[in-house]
Design a protein around this motif. Structure first.
Motif, PDB file in Angstrom:
ATOM      1  N   ASP A  92      26.640   8.424  19.653  1.00  0.00           N
ATOM      2  CA  ASP A  92      25.311   8.297  20.234  1.00  0.00           C
ATOM      3  C   ASP A  92      24.494   7.194  19.556  1.00  0.00           C
ATOM      4  OD1 ASP A  92      24.762   9.432  17.785  1.00  0.00           O
ATOM      5  OD2 ASP A  92      24.466  11.450  18.591  1.00  0.00           O
ATOM      6  N   SER A  93      23.166   7.322  19.648  1.00  0.00           N
ATOM      7  CA  SER A  93      22.283   6.288  19.109  1.00  0.00           C
ATOM      8  C   SER A  93      22.351   6.180  17.592  1.00  0.00           C
ATOM      9  CB  SER A  93      20.837   6.545  19.550  1.00  0.00           C
ATOM     10  OG  SER A  93      20.449   7.871  19.245  1.00  0.00           O
ATOM     11  N   LYS A  96      25.097   3.928  16.940  1.00  0.00           N
ATOM     12  CA  LYS A  96      24.687   2.560  17.277  1.00  0.00           C
ATOM     13  C   LYS A  96      23.777   1.965  16.217  1.00  0.00           C
ATOM     14  CE  LYS A  96      22.808  -0.191  21.078  1.00  0.00           C
ATOM     15  NZ  LYS A  96      22.269  -0.165  22.455  1.00  0.00           N
ATOM     16  N   THR A  98      20.269   2.915  16.015  1.00  0.00           N
ATOM     17  CA  THR A  98      18.894   2.874  16.505  1.00  0.00           C
ATOM     18  C   THR A  98      17.933   3.357  15.424  1.00  0.00           C
ATOM     19  OG1 THR A  98      19.652   3.292  18.762  1.00  0.00           O
ATOM     20  CG2 THR A  98      17.321   3.724  18.298  1.00  0.00           C
ATOM     21  N   GLY A 129      28.802   2.977  19.967  1.00  0.00           N
ATOM     22  CA  GLY A 129      27.658   3.872  20.080  1.00  0.00           C
ATOM     23  C   GLY A 129      26.791   3.528  21.282  1.00  0.00           C
ATOM     24  N   ASN A 131      23.080   4.718  23.213  1.00  0.00           N
ATOM     25  CA  ASN A 131      21.833   5.484  23.158  1.00  0.00           C
ATOM     26  C   ASN A 131      21.830   6.597  24.206  1.00  0.00           C
ATOM     27  OD1 ASN A 131      20.675   3.990  21.089  1.00  0.00           O
ATOM     28  ND2 ASN A 131      19.681   2.554  22.470  1.00  0.00           N
ATOM     29  N   GLY A 132      21.416   7.777  23.780  1.00  0.00           N
ATOM     30  CA  GLY A 132      21.289   8.897  24.697  1.00  0.00           C
ATOM     31  C   GLY A 132      22.576   9.615  25.042  1.00  0.00           C
ATOM     32  N   ASN A 164      21.544  14.579  20.877  1.00  0.00           N
ATOM     33  CA  ASN A 164      20.946  14.610  22.211  1.00  0.00           C
ATOM     34  C   ASN A 164      21.256  15.913  22.938  1.00  0.00           C
ATOM     35  OD1 ASN A 164      19.792  11.926  22.195  1.00  0.00           O
ATOM     36  ND2 ASN A 164      21.891  11.182  22.233  1.00  0.00           N
ATOM     37  N   GLY A 169      16.906  14.120  22.597  1.00  0.00           N
ATOM     38  CA  GLY A 169      16.313  12.870  22.146  1.00  0.00           C
ATOM     39  C   GLY A 169      14.893  13.064  21.694  1.00  0.00           C
ATOM     40  N   HIS A 285      15.214   9.218  14.918  1.00  0.00           N
ATOM     41  CA  HIS A 285      16.304   8.458  14.307  1.00  0.00           C
ATOM     42  C   HIS A 285      15.976   8.116  12.852  1.00  0.00           C
ATOM     43  CE1 HIS A 285      16.660   7.587  18.671  1.00  0.00           C
ATOM     44  NE2 HIS A 285      17.954   7.762  18.415  1.00  0.00           N
TER      45      HIS A 285
END
Length: 303
Positions: A92-93, A96, A98, A129, A131-132, A164, A169, A285
Motif C-alpha cells: 500500500d501507500s 510506496k 507516502t 506500492g 496508494n489506497g 486501508n 485511509g 502515514h
C-alpha cells in the motif's frame, strides 16, 4: 631377356600408379566440388537470413513468468551467503513511501541501511506500492506476470498491507479531531465498531497474500511490516484501534511463524506514544523520522 622383363614390369607398375592417381584425383575433385556447393548454399542461406533479420527484426521474448525456485543448497531467506542482494517492495501507500518528504520511504532507506550494515551491493528492483491498496486489491495483482516476475527475482521482499482495510485511509478522520484538537479527542459521528467489521475477512485475505508471496518466491526473505494505530490519540478510536491492530498482527504471525524465511517487523510500539513525532501531517502515514525508524527495524530483522 632379363632386362626386357624388368622394364616391362616397371612400365606396368607406372601405369597402375598413374591410374590410381587419376582415379584418386577424380574423387578428390568430386569431394571438393561437393564441399564448394555446400559452402555456397550456406552462404546464400546466411545472406538471406541477414536480409530477413534487417527487414523484419525480431527481438528475443522477455520471459515474465516467475523464475524457478532458488538453487538447491541455499537456505530460504539466507542472505548472508550472497554477495549481492536484490529487494522488491509491494503493498500500500506505506510501501510506496507516502508521507516521506524525500520519497524514500522505508524501502530505499532499508536498502541503504542494509548495504551499509553488510558491505554488500543491495539493489531495489522495483517498488510496487500503490496508494489506497487493500488486501482485496493486492490478491489479484499477485497473479499478474509483471508482479510475479519482480517478486521472483528478489532476494528480499518487503510487504506492507492492511492499513486501508482497517482504517480506510486518512478519510476515517473526517468529522473527528485528534487528541491535540479542541474537542480533546472526541470523534464526531464515528462508530469504533467500524474498525472491527471488516477484520475477519481481511485477516483471511492477509494470510492468503502471505502464502501467495511465499509460493511465488519460496527462496526469498519475506518481511511483513506490521501495523500501528495512527489514531491512538483519538479517544473513540484508541481502544478499538489497538484491538484491531493487535488481532491483525496476530493473524499475520499465524502464517509467518510457519516459515523460517518470513519475519514480522513490529511498528506498533514505535508509534504508540510518539504519534506527534513520527506521523506526517495527514495523521496517517509516517513522516521522514517515522520511515527511518521502520527501516531500522527492518534491517534489524534481517541481520
Amino acid at each position: 631377356m632379363f632386362m626386357y622383363i624388368t622394364f616391362t614390369e616397371t612400365t606396368v607398375q607406372i601405369n597402375l600408379w598413374r591410374d590410381y592417381v587419376l582415379s584418386s584425383s577424380k574423387w578428390i575433385w568430386r569431394i571438393i566440388g561437393i564441399l564448394s556447393i555446400a559452402a555456397t548454399l550456406l552462404l546464400i542461406a546466411g545472406f538471406a537470413y541477414a536480409v530477413q533479420d534487417i527487414n523484419h527484426p525480431q527481438g528475443s521474448k522477455l520471459n515474465l513468468s516467475a523464475p524457478s525456485a532458488k538453487p538447491e543448497g541455499t537456505a530460504p531467506g539466507n542472505i548472508e551467503q550472497k554477495k549481492e542482494l536484490k529487494a522488491a517492495v509491494i503493498g500500500d501507500s506505506l510501501a510506496k513511501g507516502t508521507g516521506d518528504s524525500t520519497g524514500s520511504g522505508f524501502a530505499r532507506r532499508s536498502v541503504t541501511k542494509l548495504a551499509e550494515a553488510t558491505g554488500k551491493k543491495v539493489t531495489l528492483l522495483n517498488n510496487l506500492g500503490i496508494n489506497g491498496l487493500t488486501t482485496s486489491g493486492l490478491l489479484p495483482k499477485l497473479k499478474e506476470q509483471g508482479t510475479r516476475y519482480v517478486l521472483g527475482e528478489a532476494d528480499i521482499i518487503l510487504l506492507s498491507i492492511g492499513g486501508n482495510d482497517l482504517f480506510q485511509g486518512a478519510d476515517l478522520l473526517s468529522g473527528s479531531q485528534t487528541g491535540t484538537a479542541a474537542n480533546d479527542g472526541e470523534a464526531a459521528d464515528l462508530d469504533p465498531d467500524e474498525l472491527l467489521e471488516a477484520l475477519p475477512q481481511a485477516k483471511k485475505q492477509l494470510q492468503q497474500i502471505l502464502e501467495q508471496v511465499r509460493k511465488i518466491n519460496p527462496g526469498a526473505l519475506i518481511i511483513y511490516v506490521g501495523l500501528y494505530n495512527p489514531f491512538g490519540d483519538v479517544k473513540d478510536l484508541k481502544v478499538a484501534g489497538n484491538q484491531a491492530v493487535s488481532e491483525w498482527n496476530s493473524a499475520a504471525l499465524t502464517v509467518i511463524n510457519k516459515y523460517d524465511n518470513m519475519t514480522l517487523v513490529p511498528t506498533f510500539d514505535l508509534f504508540q506514544h510518539q504519534l506527534n513525532k513520527y506521523l506526517s501531517t495527514d495523521h496517517f502515514h509516517p513522516n521522514d523520522q517515522g520511515y527511518e525508524r521502520i527501516a531500522e527495524r527492518i534491517v534489524q530483522g534481517m541481520l
